[in-house]
Design a protein around this motif. Sequence first.
Motif, PDB file in Angstrom:
ATOM      1  N   LYS A   1       1.481   9.449  -5.762  1.00 10.49           N
ATOM      2  CA  LYS A   1       2.036  10.763  -5.445  1.00 10.49           C
ATOM      3  C   LYS A   1       3.003  11.227  -6.530  1.00 10.49           C
ATOM      4  CE  LYS A   1       5.491  11.508  -2.831  1.00 10.49           C
ATOM      5  NZ  LYS A   1       6.529  11.636  -1.836  1.00 10.49           N
TER       6      LYS A   1
ATOM      7  N   SER B   1       0.827  -1.209   0.000  1.00 10.22           N
ATOM      8  CA  SER B   1       0.000   0.000   0.000  1.00 10.22           C
ATOM      9  C   SER B   1       0.860   1.258   0.000  1.00 10.22           C
ATOM     10  CB  SER B   1      -0.938   0.001   1.204  1.00 10.22           C
ATOM     11  OG  SER B   1      -0.195  -0.064   2.397  1.00 10.22           O
ATOM     12  N   THR B   2       2.033   1.181   0.614  1.00 10.17           N
ATOM     13  CA  THR B   2       2.961   2.314   0.589  1.00 10.17           C
ATOM     14  C   THR B   2       3.498   2.531  -0.819  1.00 10.17           C
ATOM     15  OG1 THR B   2       3.601   1.831   2.864  1.00 10.17           O
ATOM     16  CG2 THR B   2       5.054   3.259   1.614  1.00 10.17           C
TER      17      THR B   2
ATOM     18  N   ARG C   1       0.712   4.150  -2.866  1.00  8.47           N
ATOM     19  CA  ARG C   1       0.538   5.549  -2.471  1.00  8.47           C
ATOM     20  C   ARG C   1       1.668   6.416  -3.017  1.00  8.47           C
ATOM     21  NH1 ARG C   1       0.323   4.814   2.694  1.00  8.47           N
ATOM     22  NH2 ARG C   1       2.468   5.404   3.116  1.00  8.47           N
TER      23      ARG C   1
END
Length: 136
Positions: A77, A69-70, A73
Motif C-alpha cells: 500500500k 501478511s499485514t 499488505r
Amino acid sequence: MNCRYCNETCIRKGKQNHIQIYQCKNCLKYQRISYKYQSKLIEDWQIVQLTKEGCGIRSISRILNIAGSTVIRRILKISNALKRPFTILYGQTYQVDELLFTYIGNKNSRVCIAYSLNPITGEIIDLVVGRRNKRI
C-alpha cells in the motif's frame, strides 16, 4: 476522548461488538479507545523506518507484534502511493538496483521492489513494485 488524528474532541457514535465507537467532530474519522488487534495502532512511518534499517518481513512483524501478511499488505500500500519524482530523460545512463524480494501467499507469487537512479546526480528516478521480468 481526543482524536488521534487531529487531536479534537470525539463524540460517541454507537457500538460495534459491544465496544464503544467514537467519531471526531472535525475530521469525521471513527476510532475506539482500545483495539484488540494492534495493527490499527501501527503507523506507516514505523514500517518504512524498519524497512530502511534493513529489517525483513518476519522481523518487522515480530518487532511490531503484527502478522507478516499485514506487513506485506502495508508495504504494498505504501509503495503504490509513491509518485515518480522525476521525468526520465532520453540519452541518459541510469542504474537499476533491486531492494527486496518477498513472497505473497506462496513461492509462486514473488514480488520484487526495484529502483533506478541517475549515478551522476544520485537522484532516484523511478521505483517499481511487481514481478521480476523483462518488462520491469
